[in-house]
Write an enzyme that holds these catalytic residues in place. Sequence first.
Site, PDB file in Angstrom:
ATOM      1  N   HIS A 171      -0.844 -20.405  14.224  1.00  0.00           N
ATOM      2  CA  HIS A 171      -1.981 -19.405  14.213  1.00  0.00           C
ATOM      3  C   HIS A 171      -1.359 -18.088  14.786  1.00  0.00           C
ATOM      4  CE1 HIS A 171      -5.762 -17.361  15.340  1.00  0.00           C
ATOM      5  NE2 HIS A 171      -5.960 -17.942  13.993  1.00  0.00           N
TER       6      HIS A 171
ATOM      7  N   CYS B 188      -7.795  10.488   4.077  1.00  0.00           N
ATOM      8  CA  CYS B 188      -6.833  10.488   5.324  1.00  0.00           C
ATOM      9  C   CYS B 188      -7.121   9.244   5.965  1.00  0.00           C
ATOM     10  CB  CYS B 188      -6.980  11.772   6.255  1.00  0.00           C
ATOM     11  SG  CYS B 188      -8.719  12.036   6.715  1.00  0.00           S
TER      12      CYS B 188
END
Length: 866
Positions: free
Chosen positions: A427, A819
């Site tokens: 994980h 942006c």
Amino acid sequence: MSQIHTFSQAGCTADQDVHERSGKRGQRALELAELKMPVVPGFIFDSTAVAKIQDIDVKAESAPGLAIIEEGIGRKYADAENPLLVKIVCSSNLVLPIYPTVFNLGLSPQTIPGFAKMIGEENAWFEYCYLLRTAGVKLYDIEGSQFDAIEQKFDRSSAESMKACAEEMKNLVGAERIPDDPMAQLEVIIKAAAKRYYDPDLDVEDNLSIMVQGMVFGNLNDEDMVGMMYTRNIISGENQLQGSYLKKAYTLDKKGEDIQTLDAAHLEDLKKIGRGLEEKFHELREVKFIVERGKIWLINQTSEDRKSTQAHIRTLLDLMKDGAVEDTWVVEQIPPGQLATLLHPIVDPASVTDITSVEGGLAGSPGAAVGRVFFSADKLMEAHREALQKGEDTRLILVVHSSFAEDVKAIEVGQGVIAVEGGYSSHAPVVARSMGKVALVNEHIRISGDQFELNGVTVKQGDYVTMDVPVYKPPTILLGKAELINPDIQTNGLVDFIDVIKKHISDDFVVRANADLGRDAKTAKIMGAYGIGLCRTEHMFFAEDRINRFREMVLASDTEERIKALNDLQPLQRQDFYELFKTMAPYPVTIRLLDAPLHEFLPRTPDVLSDYMEYLRAKGTTPDQPGIEAQIERLHEFNPMLGHRGCRVAITYPEIYEMQVRGILEAACQLKKEGVEVVPEIMIPLIMNPSELSMIRNGKRIEGKHIKGVTNVADEVFADQGVEVDFKIGTMVELPAAALLSDELARYAEFFSYGTNDLTQTTNGLSRDDSNSFFPAYTEYDLLPANPFQVLGAPVKELIKISSERGRLTRPNIKLGLCGEHGADPTNIEFCRKAGLQYVSCSSYSVPIALLAVAQLNLKEKAENS
């Protein structure tokens, strides 16, 4: 048409259908033969021949191929005095580990006397035992443990003992399965391999082929050798052979000598082979070779999956310079995300001389990271919030036994994760790689409460550690705070690759950078940015020599006092903008006026407040600390991201934006006088309606009061400077209201920049700072297709499309851009182009990724339209 195909240094068939039916290993041998390289000669029963091999006279069909092998190597198959040995290689186009190679065919009691003259009698019988064992296990499904039990009874160094071992193994396998007659042996083994591994349910192209290839040896005299090389350095990409060799060896089963120490003649031959392979395959290759009696024989060549992106790019660039490949092809070969591996920081060796380090563990996600350690997600998140509030170091590292869904938020916020349990696909490493974080697993760490012990050293919660996780050597934990070095983009091929990419960027869609300071702009330009799409001016005030001046302005008791503080800041702002414009010339620079909530700049702890009081006293004033504390409390907001920030600051304190605009235009005028082309774009943040934008742009007179707008300040600056500069005024679209009112906003805005971080927050009602607390559950239950702060969600895309369409209705030539880090994701870029935007802007180090994605889209469209 023949289904049995010979190959040697003299050449082979050019029929690509034959290559396809020869399996992966057969194809590699044929490729070497095509290049007239010194491949060990052999012949191939292609997959169509293997399908009916039980009915083929293998002895007769093998005769022409054996003759070619004999001529090339200089030994004769089945000859008692000078025997040729061969191997059979089972292969298909499927990459399956079950397909074996059986060595030493042709070796039997009939030929051992001749072979013994070459390698010694005990070794000859040992090699015969190896043939018996391999055939028994791989072709006849005899348990390997039975051969182990036989081997243990005999002395490896005794010829008589090895002969007895062979006799017992032969009895186990069965004499009819390994005939003494070499020709019969070849036929029986080939048919046994076909019977064992041919699958009638597979397509012919993917089915079994059998390659018969001569055997050469690297241990017949003192100068013979076995070697392995890469056609260049697999890490740095330096155009120099990398590898090793071992003299008088059968296999390269231990560390050998550096290939660069080979004699000049052999080294030059291998260099030519390496160049030829790179020109053929357009990539770095791995080559295995044997030198027998002075002649180089190539055993195998293959691609090398462990090569770094840097090595691959440098290979492509060298091939392009040599004319072997076109620049368009080079651009298409690298997935944009891979460029990130050229930008991993590394540990500065000079900073770790006095830091204890422990090497070991497993590299989960490469890079280097420094941070304070915390032992639970909750503690790390709490420390992160506190560090943000206090303006302290936010670099944190999670240390856990093993991670689970609830730890994802901490891994995302932190710099890296250290786990005690797990592997590369567990994980913690998987999550870290997906987020671009650093990860390692070290089972020797012992966690106890809020501390861990490693190699006798105890590290407590809040202590600094450094993670050094390179790609090609074991990871290291340094028990202290090291300095990090950014990669050298001048030597790793990135700068040259950017130049190639930019040949395929057109003016209608470019990539800009988010950059706030002169040094950021320099990095952005090196990374290939076509200007600055977002300069966050609030970041200009965090420097130690400015923060207290800015606090003084925020805490001013009246307008006069505030203007005095702003006048003190204006020269600094002007110089900031001067550096940005000059560095980025001739490209545009979008300056976002102050956006952050004012209270973010204020002292939050007694120590910081004490420092501010000392600053005021040093100026010769007697600060009213209770009054200042009361003012700080009044400026506190419960939901500051939707509070007193952005254009709302300009409405209440217009003198702040006036100072910034004056600094922007004075810097632009100064540069114009110096002959530097400047393209300033002034961006108003957090607009929610056209009235706000109109007032900030054009000013307002009401009840005898005149609020100066950007255009008013510009008139004053141009009159004072005696020169005018073309500039644009626009707004950041980051609220749904602004998106929906874009037709009206476009009356006052010459450009829109989509601030997708805040637009995602306000559209979905998500806080990017707090959403990690519940995102793991959303991921577990598949409630969101992707993290909306990384991949633009459908609602945000819809708002951008609506805004762009409505904006162009009012102002057809309006400039549109995006942006934020969304701008570096290739899928987002494709959407932006389709929505009619002209640029995306992202962090400087993401610019090459975005540029490559744009270039590849351009090439794809060009190919589709041609």
